[in-house]
Design an enzyme around this catalytic site. Structure first.
Site, PDB file in Angstrom:
ATOM      1  N   CYS A 158       0.838  -1.198   0.000  1.00 50.73           N
ATOM      2  CA  CYS A 158       0.000   0.000   0.000  1.00 50.73           C
ATOM      3  C   CYS A 158       0.874   1.250   0.000  1.00 50.73           C
ATOM      4  O   CYS A 158       2.100   1.182   0.029  1.00 50.73           O
ATOM      5  CB  CYS A 158      -0.931   0.013   1.208  1.00 50.73           C
ATOM      6  SG  CYS A 158      -0.054   0.098   2.788  1.00 50.73           S
ATOM      7  N   CYS A 210       3.474   1.653   2.703  1.00 53.74           N
ATOM      8  CA  CYS A 210       4.730   0.922   2.481  1.00 53.74           C
ATOM      9  C   CYS A 210       5.700   1.775   1.676  1.00 53.74           C
ATOM     10  O   CYS A 210       6.899   1.819   1.955  1.00 53.74           O
ATOM     11  CB  CYS A 210       4.459  -0.382   1.730  1.00 53.74           C
ATOM     12  SG  CYS A 210       3.351  -1.519   2.568  1.00 53.74           S
ATOM     13  N   ASP A 214       8.268  26.543 -33.124  1.00 54.47           N
ATOM     14  CA  ASP A 214       9.313  26.974 -34.045  1.00 54.47           C
ATOM     15  C   ASP A 214       8.768  26.717 -35.448  1.00 54.47           C
ATOM     16  O   ASP A 214       7.942  25.831 -35.647  1.00 54.47           O
ATOM     17  CB  ASP A 214      10.585  26.160 -33.800  1.00 54.47           C
ATOM     18  CG  ASP A 214      11.610  26.360 -34.894  1.00 54.47           C
ATOM     19  OD1 ASP A 214      11.999  27.514 -35.135  1.00 54.47           O
ATOM     20  OD2 ASP A 214      11.995  25.357 -35.518  1.00 54.47           O
ATOM     21  N   ASP A 230      16.647  25.857 -30.610  1.00 52.51           N
ATOM     22  CA  ASP A 230      15.395  25.796 -29.848  1.00 52.51           C
ATOM     23  C   ASP A 230      15.610  25.338 -28.406  1.00 52.51           C
ATOM     24  O   ASP A 230      14.683  25.427 -27.596  1.00 52.51           O
ATOM     25  CB  ASP A 230      14.407  24.840 -30.530  1.00 52.51           C
ATOM     26  CG  ASP A 230      13.973  25.329 -31.898  1.00 52.51           C
ATOM     27  OD1 ASP A 230      13.743  26.541 -32.038  1.00 52.51           O
ATOM     28  OD2 ASP A 230      13.886  24.501 -32.830  1.00 52.51           O
TER      29      ASP A 230
END
Length: 745
Positions: A22, A25, A427, A634
């Site tokens: 769970c 844990c 771009d 870029d």
């Protein structure tokens, strides 16, 4: 376990963690790892059961494993590529469903009287046979809950196993006490069926959950299956099959029809079509000839290809894809941090509520049997399994299906942020356009045929290696024109070139050359002005006869807009996302492309640093910005955006900077990336809602005595399975780009 040093400070170590059940844990393992000296960060994924640890090179893996084991779990270093499959060789020879089957066989007789009662029968199994059936379920098949619960308790915390162990032990112990106390004095009401049914339902739920979780790693498994184990290599003129590990850079690999290409490389012989669908998401085979790049893992459809090896092993595109998807699936989304904080205190709160429930019921009417059963129901319904699974299973399913459609999401944060994107900045060159010059107009002068203009221009350009020459030749070949021979070709520096074609002296050059030769271009002047305003590059074809010169026509070159770019922009606008264009090109070219695509916000003639500044300005205005690019220039703007999206057809630095990579140069994938992010985030929200709803509604009902432990156990098991199954619905997602391709195929 032997002490193995972490390879490098910048690298992470991945450990397979066993025994987690769970969200509590997860929190405990992360806390234990964080206490190890030298560990910078630790992240644990409940769905893959993998811990990813960033630590100094001096920290041995054994120390990390010891910390996990001290916290009550097992650990081993991951050597497998697929999360969740490390150590598979050590699995038990018995099928993984046998404990569930055995538990069902032993529990059904205990539940039979309850079922028969609904049919009107009052038959009851005697007490001692009930004890005989319930005991192996409780202490043999349910031993895992005691072991894991005790480890958690010893570590000073709690988990699902502790809640199940406490709850079922209470029901079993109460029944055993009542059975012994009333021996020979009638048949008391026993609760063996409750304890056995809860354990059976939890085991069934965990088995169904494990099966569903395995499906979330199908994308990685499919990618791993693309890796050939051998390659046919030509050495000393002989083709031999060798293990893929023995292929070296520069080796000539022979790929026959139907074979999977084993390496990244360049075609040096042959012509074929290659199926790259499982790597790029491209549905149609791609034509390959000499000079074309091929990707390992794709399939050669026909013919034989000789491929020069350019990348092997971990440096291949396929290996990088697998690493990126694994990284995204192992990472935590920001929303998971909220869940982690709740989970850290969840089990102690539940234990407190169960205690209050017991005391309240016992104090109100003195019925401590009923009080104990209601407290057991609280402990069982409250197991936080679904809470810990909601986010990682949705992320695994979302990133997996995206990868199979050509969208690589590098980390969970990019996936979570992409759903909220309000502005996409593109771009232009190479992203919305093809990124190479193409002939966009061929305008003949009066009395000249267009085909003749193109034939003569292409004949001259045969002698040139200029990019514009390639564009003219491509256009001539596309129109199947036969080209005459050209002779006496010579370059006119800075102006153009000259050659003799069919006995005529022809010149193809710039507007400057046109003015120098005093050629009358009035017939095409208005068209030339219009094309120049659009940022087109102009070339003029002129026939020279001594001092006289006659204009034959005008050629205009430009970067052509990608066929899918208009659909991409329209799709984003349908999603309510604003589009912006950022380019270093001149304003005429930029506005022409923007006008064709329907983009109104254009920033032209900007430097790379200016692009990043514009992106930051958009963010400052409250926009969530995604930047889409493909070039080195870029990279700054990709880093400046909330979400960077890179085209894989561009520079590697762009892909390294971006959080999302599109495996083919189709701008429609941008909208698909946002769409799959929105759907994944919706599944995360749905999963967390239902996980919290089960507990918020279930705990009060159990505390009020309105839920039996059996119903509580069924609801708890169903909650986990339903959350994982809901996340798996993402695997049906198909992007708009793929749908459009399918409709036109």
């Amino acid at each position: 376990m032997n002490s193995i040093a972490i390879p490098a400070p910048s690298e992470s170590v991945r450990l397979q963690v066993g025994g987690m059940t769970c969200a509590s844990c997860v929190a405990r393992v992360e806390k234990a790892l964080a206490k190890v000296p030298g560990v910078a960060s630790a992240s644990v994924n409940l769905a893959t059961e993998v811990a990813t640890v960033q630590a100094a090179a001096t920290v041995p893996v054994a120390a990390l494993a010891a910390a996990i084991e001290k916290a009550g779990y097992s650990a081993q270093q991951v050597v497998a590529t697929v999360p969740g499959v490390a150590g598979a060789a050590n699995m038990n020879a018995l099928p993984d469903w046998w404990p569930v089957a055995a538990s069902i066989v032993l529990t059904v007789p205990l539940l039979a009287p309850m079922l028969l009662q609904l049919a009107g029968s009052a038959w009851m199994l005697p007490g001692w046979p009930q004890l005989a059936l319930a005991t192996p379920v409780q202490f043999w098949l349910g031993a895992r809950f005691y072991v894991a619960g005790w480890k958690a308790l010893r570590a000073g915390s709690g988990n699902m196993d502790l809640l199940v162990a406490l709850g079922t032990s209470a029901a079993y112990g109460l029944s055993a006490y009542l059975l012994v106390r009333h021996t020979g004095h009638g048949m008391p009401h026993l609760y063996f069926e409750a304890s056995a049914a809860v354990i059976t339902l939890v085991l069934l739920g965990k088995w169904l959950e494990a099966r569903a979780k395995r499906q979330t790693t199908d994308a990685i498994r499919a990618l791993n299956a693309l890796r050939p184990t051998t390659a046919r290599v030509r050495r000393d003129g002989v083709d031999v099959d060798v293990p893929i590990e023995r292929v070296a850079l520069g080796d000539l690999v022979i790929v026959r029809a139907g074979d999977r290409i084993p390496v990244d490389g360049e075609v040096v012989e042959g012509r074929s079509h290659v199926d790259e669908s499982l790597i790029t998401g491209e549905s149609l085979p791609v034509a390959k000839s000499v000079g074309a790049a091929v990707t390992g893992g794709s399939v050669n459809a026909e013919g034989v290809l000789a491929v020069r090896t350019l990348a092997i092993g971990a440096e291949t595109t396929l290996a990088r894809i697998i690493r990126m998807v694994e990284s995204a699936q192992a990472a935590k989304a920001p929303i998971q941090r909220i869940v982690d904080r709740v989970s850290a205190v969840f089990v102690p709160i539940v234990l407190g509520i169960a205690l209050v429930t017991f005391v309240a019921w016992a104090g109100l009417n003195g019925d401590w049997e009923r009080a104990l059963i209601n407290a057991v129901a609280v402990l069982v319904i409250a197991c936080p399994c679904a809470l810990g699974l909601a986010t990682p299973t949705a992320i695994m399913a979302g990133t997996g299906v995206a990868a199979r459609r050509g969208i690589l999401i590098k980390d969970a944060q990019a996936l979570e942020l992409a759903h909220a994107v309000t502005t996409v900045a593109f771009d232009k060159t190479g992203t919305l356009t093809d990124g190479k010059p193409a002939l966009v107009a061929a305008l003949p002068a009066e009395g000249v045929e267009r085909a003749e203009l193109l034939r003569f221009a292409a004949a001259l350009q045969r002698t040139s290696a200029h990019p514009l020459a390639r564009a003219v030749l491509d256009a001539a070949h596309a129109e199947r024109l036969s080209l005459p021979a050209a002779s006496d070709a010579k370059a006119l520096p800075g102006r153009g070139l000259e050659a003799t074609v069919q006995g005529q002296t022809l010149v193809l050059g710039s507007s400057r050359l046109l003015r120098e030769l005093a050629v009358d271009a009035s017939g095409l002047a208005s068209e030339a002005a219009r094309l120049e305003q659009q940022g087109r590059t102009l070339s003029w074809l002129i026939r020279r006869d001594g001092e006289a010169a006659q204009l034959l026509g005008l050629l205009a070159f430009g970067d052509t807009v990608k066929a899918a770019a208009r659909q991409a922009v329209a799709r984003l606008q349908q999603l309510g996302v604003k589009t912006v264009m950022l380019t270093g090109d001149n304003r005429g070219a930029a506005h022409a492309v923007a006008s064709e695509l329907g983009i109104s916000d254009v920033h032209a003639e900007v430097l790379p640093g200016d692009k990043a500044a514009i992106v930051q300005g958009l963010r400052a205005d409250g926009q969530i910005v995604a930047m889409v690019g493909d070039g080195i220039n870029d990279a700054p703007s990709l880093a400046a955006a909330d979400v960077g999206i890179a085209m894989s057809t561009g520079a590697d630095v762009a892909m390294e900077t971006a959080g999302i990579t599109l495996m083919r140069g189709d701008p429609r994938l941008v909208a698909d990336a946002i769409d799959v992010s929105r759907r994944t985030y919706a599944k995360i929200r749905e999963g967390l809602f239902w996980a919290f709803a089960y507990n918020v509604l279930g705990i009060p009902l159990a505390a009020l005595g309105m839920l039996s432990p059996v119903i509580a156990g069924a609801a708890m098991a169903f909650s986990s399975v339903s959350v994982v199954t809901n996340a798996l619905m993402l695997r049906r997602w198909r992007g708009a780009a793929e749908t459009a391709e399918g409709s036109t195929a």
